[in-house]
Enzyme design. Structure first.
Site, short mmCIF file in Angstrom:
data_model
loop_
_atom_site.label_atom_id
_atom_site.label_comp_id
_atom_site.label_asym_id
_atom_site.label_seq_id
_atom_site.Cartn_x
_atom_site.Cartn_y
_atom_site.Cartn_z
N SER A 121 9.92 15.70 45.50
CA SER A 121 8.57 15.25 45.81
C SER A 121 7.56 16.14 44.94
O SER A 121 8.04 17.40 44.62
CB SER A 121 8.21 15.58 47.27
OG SER A 121 6.91 15.71 47.63
N TYR A 161 8.38 21.87 54.01
CA TYR A 161 8.87 20.65 53.30
C TYR A 161 8.90 20.89 51.81
O TYR A 161 9.72 20.59 51.05
CB TYR A 161 8.01 19.62 53.68
CG TYR A 161 8.35 18.31 53.04
CD1 TYR A 161 9.30 17.49 53.32
CD2 TYR A 161 7.17 17.85 51.81
CE1 TYR A 161 9.37 16.16 52.49
CE2 TYR A 161 7.22 16.59 51.34
CZ TYR A 161 8.44 16.17 51.56
OH TYR A 161 8.47 14.46 50.82
P1 NAP Z 1 9.89 7.00 55.39
O1 NAP Z 1 9.29 5.87 55.33
O2 NAP Z 1 9.37 8.00 57.04
O3 NAP Z 1 11.60 6.56 55.91
C1 NAP Z 1 12.55 7.55 56.06
C2 NAP Z 1 13.72 6.99 56.21
O4 NAP Z 1 14.68 8.20 56.43
C3 NAP Z 1 14.04 5.94 57.25
O5 NAP Z 1 15.09 5.02 57.02
C4 NAP Z 1 14.76 6.84 58.33
O6 NAP Z 1 15.52 6.21 59.44
C5 NAP Z 1 15.46 7.77 57.51
N1 NAP Z 1 15.69 9.23 58.13
C6 NAP Z 1 14.68 9.78 58.79
N2 NAP Z 1 15.50 10.98 59.23
C7 NAP Z 1 16.58 10.85 58.83
C8 NAP Z 1 18.01 11.57 58.96
N3 NAP Z 1 17.91 12.74 59.86
N4 NAP Z 1 19.10 11.28 58.54
C9 NAP Z 1 19.24 9.76 57.97
N5 NAP Z 1 17.93 9.10 57.84
C10 NAP Z 1 16.98 9.59 58.33
O7 NAP Z 1 10.07 7.97 54.37
P2 NAP Z 1 9.94 7.59 52.88
O8 NAP Z 1 8.08 8.18 52.65
O9 NAP Z 1 10.49 6.34 52.45
O10 NAP Z 1 10.50 8.82 52.23
C11 NAP Z 1 11.86 8.73 51.63
C12 NAP Z 1 12.01 9.98 50.84
O11 NAP Z 1 10.97 10.01 49.71
C13 NAP Z 1 11.81 11.20 51.61
O12 NAP Z 1 13.03 12.25 51.17
C14 NAP Z 1 10.68 11.73 51.12
O13 NAP Z 1 10.60 13.21 51.56
C15 NAP Z 1 10.23 11.57 49.94
N6 NAP Z 1 9.02 11.48 49.52
C16 NAP Z 1 8.38 10.34 49.89
C17 NAP Z 1 6.78 10.51 49.81
C18 NAP Z 1 5.62 9.69 50.22
O14 NAP Z 1 4.58 10.04 49.90
N7 NAP Z 1 6.31 8.80 51.07
C19 NAP Z 1 6.39 11.41 48.78
C20 NAP Z 1 7.33 12.29 48.02
C21 NAP Z 1 8.61 12.21 48.54
P3 NAP Z 1 15.18 5.46 60.55
O15 NAP Z 1 14.61 4.00 60.19
O16 NAP Z 1 16.48 5.39 61.36
O17 NAP Z 1 14.12 6.39 61.32
#
Ligand code: NAP
Length: 248
Positions: free
Chosen positions: A143, A157
């Site tokens: 991130s 985080y």
């Molecule tokens: P999200 O929309 O919250 O989706 C999270 C996903 O991870 C869901 O499929 C969830 O499963 C799963 N998950 C959550 N906790 C878990 C665990 N303990 N074990 C296995 N799976 C788990 O997240 P996102 O925004 O797509 O983010 C994905 C990645 O990108 C993360 O690593 C995040 O830190 C990174 N990121 C995101 C952003 C942003 O702005 N969105 C920015 C920088 C980095 P369920 O559906 O079963 O809950």
């Protein structure tokens, strides 16, 4: 086209979901890991199968080593592993460090850091030529928080993502001679449900004017970068970290 298996942790929603569909479109057999939302995971599998792709959903909390081992065993039954996308990640509610509990910090590190390293361990055992494998790719989700530090929001985080950056560089060097490329994506503000899970559903939109491109990014824009890194087009890219952040 690559018809090997790609494991995508947290593949049920957000960036993971977009990546699952984009990688399936390139021929990969997709193993969708999910923590608890079985309906969302099943809907990704259905969407892939509707376009004649192959996918399975496997429940796997990456904070649990037993779940990770079971995820990789399920993937073994499905085909030959060619890629791991270490995508599962969590944020905590907005908080200063002097307000954080040990439980919160430990869970953050267990899911975001230890989970990613353990998944990589299982992937290297299968893909490394040192272990009789035929190579592959590991993509870690970092991130821009790793660079910004996220003060007054979630420094824990940000620190977990800083660890992912170091891990990407080190593991990449470790397995560069064994047919495995390792890279990380540093997304900026992306429109997914992660912000709501941290208690601030409109966080990405609220901060969008701080982004040089003056908008949030989409999950598809991150997925496009991931599938490029997974492809032969990126055959000389390893130990690399790519910002996909609209300049943030
Ligand atoms: P999200 O929309 O919250 O989706 C999270 C996903 O991870 C869901 O499929 C969830 O499963 C799963 N998950 C959550 N906790 C878990 C665990 N303990 N074990 C296995 N799976 C788990 O997240 P996102 O925004 O797509 O983010 C994905 C990645 O990108 C993360 O690593 C995040 O830190 C990174 N990121 C995101 C952003 C942003 O702005 N969105 C920015 C920088 C980095 P369920 O559906 O079963 O809950």
């Amino acid at each position: 086209m690559d018809d090997r298996v790609a494991i995508i942790t947290g593949g049920s929603r957000g960036i993971g979901r977009a990546t699952a569909i984009a990688a399936a479109n390139r021929g990969f057999r997709i193993c969708v890991g999910y923590a608890s939302n079985q309906a969302a995971a099943k809907s990704v599998v259905s969407d892939i199968e509707a376009k004649n792709g192959k996918a399975i959903a496997v429940k796997c909390d990456v904070g649990n080593e037993g779940d990770i081992v079971a995820l990789f065993r399920a993937a073994d039954e499905f085909g030959k592993l060619g890629a791991l996308i270490n995508n599962a990640g969590i944020v905590g509610p907005t908080s200063r460090v002097d307000e954080m509990s040990a439980e919160r910090i430990q869970r953050m590190m267990a899911v975001n850091v230890t989970g990613s390293i353990l998944c990589a361990r299982e992937a290297v055992k299968r893909m490394s030529t040192r272990h009789g494998g035929s190579g592959g790719v590991i993509i870690n989700l970092s991130s821009v928080a790793a660079k910004l530090g996220s003060p007054n929001t979630y420094v824990d985080y940000a620190a977990s993502k800083g660890a992912i950056d170091s891990f990407t560089i080190g593991l990449g060097y470790e397995v560069a001679g064994e047919g495995i490329r390792v890279a990380a994506i540093r997304p900026g503000l992306i429109d997914t449900e992660i912000h709501a899970s941290g208690g601030e559903p409109d966080r990405a939109q609220r901060l969008s004017q701080m982004v040089p491109m003056k908008r949030v990014g989409t999950a598809d824009e991150i997925a496009n970068a991931i599938v490029w890194l997974m492809s032969e087009q990126a055959s000389y890219v390893t130990s690399a970290i790519l910002d996909v952040s609209g300049g943030r």
